[in-house]
Design an enzyme around this catalytic site. Structure first.
Site, mmCIF file in Angstrom:
data_model
loop_
_atom_site.group_PDB
_atom_site.id
_atom_site.type_symbol
_atom_site.label_atom_id
_atom_site.label_comp_id
_atom_site.label_asym_id
_atom_site.label_seq_id
_atom_site.Cartn_x
_atom_site.Cartn_y
_atom_site.Cartn_z
ATOM 1 N N LYS A 213 23.612 -9.296 32.268
ATOM 2 C CA LYS A 213 23.689 -10.503 31.495
ATOM 3 C C LYS A 213 24.339 -11.606 32.218
ATOM 4 C CE LYS A 213 26.176 -12.070 27.373
ATOM 5 N NZ LYS A 213 26.743 -11.760 26.147
ATOM 6 N N ARG A 223 26.034 -19.601 20.146
ATOM 7 C CA ARG A 223 27.387 -19.734 19.985
ATOM 8 C C ARG A 223 27.457 -20.946 18.911
ATOM 9 N NH1 ARG A 223 28.739 -20.384 26.510
ATOM 10 N NH2 ARG A 223 28.135 -18.154 27.021
ATOM 11 N N LYS A 235 31.972 -18.724 31.123
ATOM 12 C CA LYS A 235 31.978 -17.316 31.258
ATOM 13 C C LYS A 235 31.597 -16.716 32.776
ATOM 14 C CE LYS A 235 31.383 -16.526 26.453
ATOM 15 N NZ LYS A 235 30.828 -15.821 25.035
ATOM 16 N N LYS A 266 19.148 -10.208 30.229
ATOM 17 C CA LYS A 266 19.476 -11.405 29.363
ATOM 18 C C LYS A 266 19.778 -12.232 30.060
ATOM 19 C CE LYS A 266 22.530 -12.658 25.629
ATOM 20 N NZ LYS A 266 23.740 -12.078 24.917
ATOM 21 N N SER A 292 18.804 -17.131 22.359
ATOM 22 C CA SER A 292 18.647 -18.243 21.223
ATOM 23 C C SER A 292 18.014 -19.630 21.940
ATOM 24 C CB SER A 292 20.164 -18.794 20.725
ATOM 25 O OG SER A 292 20.944 -18.730 21.835
ATOM 26 N N TYR A 331 14.263 -13.324 18.077
ATOM 27 C CA TYR A 331 14.306 -14.058 16.962
ATOM 28 C C TYR A 331 13.116 -14.145 16.327
ATOM 29 C CZ TYR A 331 19.164 -14.563 18.669
ATOM 30 O OH TYR A 331 20.586 -14.405 19.262
HETATM 31 C C1 PBG Z 1 28.340 -12.618 23.408
HETATM 32 C C2 PBG Z 1 27.230 -12.692 23.220
HETATM 33 C C3 PBG Z 1 26.196 -13.789 23.362
HETATM 34 C C4 PBG Z 1 24.794 -13.497 23.088
HETATM 35 C C5 PBG Z 1 24.704 -12.153 22.488
HETATM 36 N N1 PBG Z 1 25.940 -11.701 22.660
HETATM 37 C C6 PBG Z 1 26.440 -15.216 23.848
HETATM 38 C C7 PBG Z 1 27.575 -15.259 25.128
HETATM 39 O O1 PBG Z 1 27.658 -14.417 25.967
HETATM 40 O O2 PBG Z 1 28.029 -16.255 25.239
HETATM 41 C C8 PBG Z 1 23.833 -14.304 23.363
HETATM 42 C C9 PBG Z 1 22.506 -14.285 22.567
HETATM 43 C C10 PBG Z 1 21.622 -15.579 22.645
HETATM 44 O O3 PBG Z 1 21.920 -16.390 22.936
HETATM 45 O O4 PBG Z 1 20.759 -15.249 21.640
HETATM 46 N N2 PBG Z 1 28.836 -11.440 23.630
#
Ligand code: PBG
Length: 342
Positions: A213, A223, A235, A266, A292, A331
């Protein structure tokens, strides 16, 4: 190559026809031929639908930065899951929108057996028992700091976070989750979650590890959807540097060692090389998350008339599968399933 050139450098032509024995276009001549030789098929069975669940009844609030995607109350989540199930989509991935007043530094609400997420899982397993339910294991929806781990003196501390994540995962399993999906990127969490689940008797609850990730700017709209942006900092001390590929393999190999049943990359489209590399190394199914921001970019361009949304969506999910993804979180799952049929 025989016959492909003549003495004066011009192609050898006979009445306008080149001497070309090999013509790849033959296999593309008609729709039937193209369908017959197509290498990659996306089917509804490949898809996982992410859903945002919000408190209340009969609530549907569109996420501004994700047109066409809404925060849904539990009753609406069940309805949406039924729609997805009827289209052949095997799984949903749930993300809760938590009231600011319920958030604290330790993400205590995340391990509430009667929390919004846990209740939604139970609703779903009762209403649509065959629909697989995947839950997110990370502190950020519940954390007053908006981080996936515990913040102590401005640092995200690893080991105490793992403990908290284990507590969350066990309550999710109790509620009936088929797979828990740690998305936090703390070190060692997959192994400790596995132990915690086993100790609590949930030996059959799977772990879908967000193994690779990345610290991506493509999570912005998510978010917004959850109101979960970090209150300070970023992060990058736990999510991966987008510049790194070999490190993804290290994370995947560790998660496999620790007992992950499936691994994930991801975001998806900007990381096709990582998906391909992970597919080579992985002995378990590989998921990829079209996040997203990937969704928002397509929606925004389509809304301006700059891109053909349906065509671009099919092209992106096909590319993600071609790269090596066995499963795609998107989505667009319902749109794609409608398009390709069951
Ligand atoms: C948080 C989490 C995130 C997403 C899935 N789980 C965001 C992040 O790490 O800040 C993102 C999914 C998306 O953007 O569609 N644990």
């Amino acid at each position: 190559m025989a016959g492909n050139g003549s003495e004066n450098g011009a192609p050898a032509a006979h009445g306008g026809q080149l001497d070309l024995p090999i013509r790849p276009r033959r296999n593309r001549r008609t729709a039937a031929l193209r369908a017959m030789v197509r290498e990659t098929h996306v089917t509804p069975a490949d898809l996982i639908l992410p859903l945002f669940v919000v408190d209340g009844r009969d609530v549907r609030e569109e996420v501004k930065s994700m047109p066409g995607t809404s925060r849904l109350s539990r009753d609406r989540i069940v309805a949406q899951a039924r729609t997805a199930h009827a289209l052949g989509i095997p799984a949903v991935a749930l993300f809760p929108v938590i009231d600011e007043g319920l958030k604290d530094a330790h993400a205590t609400e995340g391990a509430n057996p009667d929390g919004l997420l846990q209740l939604t899982v139970a609703d779903l397993k009762q209403a649509v028992p065959d629909m697989l339910v995947i839950t997110d294991v990370a502190m950020d929806p519940y954390s007053s700091d908006g981080h996936d781990g515990l913040v102590v003196d401005g640092e995200i501390v690893n080991d105490p976070s793992v403990d908290i994540l284990c507590g969350m995962a066990v309550t999710q399993a109790e509620a009936g989750a088929d797979l828990v999906a740690p998305s936090d990127m703390m070190d060692g969490r997959v192994g400790f979650i596995r132990d915690a689940l086993d100790d609590a008797g949930f030996t059959d609850t799977g772990i879908l590890a967000y193994s690779a990730k990345y610290a991506s700017a493509f999570y912005g709209p998510f978010r917004d959807a959850l109101d979960s942006a970090p209150k300070h900092g970023d992060k990058k001390s736990y999510q991966m540097d987008p510049a790194n590929r070999r490190e993804a393999l290290r994370e995947v190999l560790l998660d496999l060692d620790e007992g992950a049943d499936m691994v994930m990359v991801k975001p998806a489209l900007p990381y096709l090389d990582v998906i391909a590399a992970v597919k080579q190394e992985s002995t378990v199914p590989v998921a990829a998350y079209q996040v997203s921001g990937e969704y928002a970019m397509i929606k925004a361009a389509a809304a301006n008339g700059w891109l053909d949304e349906a065509a671009v969506v099919m092209e992106t999910v096909t590319a993600i599968k071609r790269a090596g993804a066995d499963l795609i979180l998107t989505y667009f799952a319902i749109d794609v399933a409608r398009r390709v049929g069951a």
